[in-house]
Design a protein around this motif. Sequence first.
Motif, mmCIF file in Angstrom:
data_model
loop_
_atom_site.group_PDB
_atom_site.id
_atom_site.type_symbol
_atom_site.label_atom_id
_atom_site.label_comp_id
_atom_site.label_asym_id
_atom_site.label_seq_id
_atom_site.Cartn_x
_atom_site.Cartn_y
_atom_site.Cartn_z
ATOM 1 N N SER A 95 21.827 -2.631 21.764
ATOM 2 C CA SER A 95 22.308 -2.945 20.423
ATOM 3 C C SER A 95 21.133 -3.295 19.522
ATOM 4 C CB SER A 95 23.323 -4.087 20.450
ATOM 5 O OG SER A 95 22.698 -5.302 20.786
ATOM 6 N N TRP A 129 21.473 6.512 18.563
ATOM 7 C CA TRP A 129 22.548 6.526 17.569
ATOM 8 C C TRP A 129 22.268 7.568 16.518
ATOM 9 C CZ3 TRP A 129 21.319 2.238 20.188
ATOM 10 C CH2 TRP A 129 22.360 1.450 20.650
ATOM 11 N N ASP A 181 15.844 -4.281 17.271
ATOM 12 C CA ASP A 181 16.653 -4.189 18.490
ATOM 13 C C ASP A 181 17.125 -5.586 18.897
ATOM 14 O OD1 ASP A 181 14.679 -5.440 20.077
ATOM 15 O OD2 ASP A 181 13.994 -3.568 20.970
ATOM 16 N N GLN A 182 17.901 -5.664 19.970
ATOM 17 C CA GLN A 182 18.513 -6.943 20.333
ATOM 18 C C GLN A 182 17.511 -7.976 20.842
ATOM 19 O OE1 GLN A 182 21.385 -5.582 23.278
ATOM 20 N NE2 GLN A 182 20.406 -6.829 24.824
ATOM 21 N N ARG A 220 31.273 -6.766 19.033
ATOM 22 C CA ARG A 220 30.307 -6.859 17.928
ATOM 23 C C ARG A 220 29.838 -8.302 17.741
ATOM 24 N NH1 ARG A 220 32.581 -2.219 16.526
ATOM 25 N NH2 ARG A 220 31.291 -0.703 15.477
ATOM 26 N N TYR A 233 27.296 6.017 18.254
ATOM 27 C CA TYR A 233 26.521 6.040 19.491
ATOM 28 C C TYR A 233 26.594 7.438 20.101
ATOM 29 C CZ TYR A 233 24.995 4.944 24.238
ATOM 30 O OH TYR A 233 24.328 4.917 25.432
ATOM 31 N N HIS A 266 24.043 -10.164 14.168
ATOM 32 C CA HIS A 266 22.645 -10.262 14.598
ATOM 33 C C HIS A 266 21.890 -11.202 13.729
ATOM 34 C CE1 HIS A 266 22.857 -7.036 17.540
ATOM 35 N NE2 HIS A 266 23.664 -6.442 16.685
ATOM 36 N N SER A 298 25.253 -2.317 12.069
ATOM 37 C CA SER A 298 25.076 -2.596 13.494
ATOM 38 C C SER A 298 25.010 -1.324 14.306
ATOM 39 C CB SER A 298 26.241 -3.439 14.026
ATOM 40 O OG SER A 298 26.201 -4.718 13.478
ATOM 41 N N LEU A 299 24.191 -1.368 15.342
ATOM 42 C CA LEU A 299 24.122 -0.322 16.346
ATOM 43 C C LEU A 299 24.542 -0.984 17.649
ATOM 44 C CD1 LEU A 299 20.632 1.070 15.301
ATOM 45 C CD2 LEU A 299 22.865 2.007 14.678
ATOM 46 N N ASP A 300 25.811 -0.838 17.997
ATOM 47 C CA ASP A 300 26.367 -1.470 19.191
ATOM 48 C C ASP A 300 27.096 -0.425 20.013
ATOM 49 O OD1 ASP A 300 25.701 -4.270 18.666
ATOM 50 O OD2 ASP A 300 27.115 -4.111 17.009
ATOM 51 N N LEU A 301 26.980 -0.522 21.326
ATOM 52 C CA LEU A 301 27.705 0.394 22.204
ATOM 53 C C LEU A 301 29.198 0.297 21.884
ATOM 54 C CD1 LEU A 301 25.914 -0.111 25.639
ATOM 55 C CD2 LEU A 301 25.529 1.661 23.920
ATOM 56 N N THR A 330 31.189 -2.577 23.387
ATOM 57 C CA THR A 330 30.571 -3.894 23.288
ATOM 58 C C THR A 330 31.205 -4.677 22.159
ATOM 59 O OG1 THR A 330 28.480 -2.964 24.051
ATOM 60 C CG2 THR A 330 28.376 -5.105 22.958
#
Length: 140
Positions: free
Chosen positions: A104, A41, A66-67, A137, A27, A140, A129-132, A135
């Motif tokens: 995310s 990211w 995306d989320q 996990r 990130y 998804h 995964s693209l997670d802050l 955050t």
Amino acid sequence: MLSNVAQKRAMYSATTHGIRVTVEPQYMEDESDPVEARFFWAYTVEIENGSTGPVQIIARDWTITDQTGAVESVKGLGVVGEQPVIEPGSSFSYTSGCPLKTPSGFMVGTYQAVGSEGEVFTIEIPAFSLDLPDTRRVLH
């Protein structure tokens, strides 16, 4: 208070036809603006040739989700403007980036490659995964 402990980052890996693709997302807080719904990211990819002949990466095909479930497809020739030839026992690494409108999401994809005999084949890029960083996990 800042911690001296480095944040643990996840690495994702997949092997197809003896070609191992490893991805490490990170990130980029300095390039993100949560108030403006912009989350950025960087991801570093290493492509290792464990096969017996040279391999050239000729194209890529990414799916970015995306989320909220919004999906974007990114296709193009090569990687970062190159179509690298990777000799057996060697690797090629590059870093690229991905903006999202949500905090995310995830990415997955494939490379199209050409082998030493001119055969075209697909190499899997592992889903990642693209997670802050702070955050929890979530699958998804």
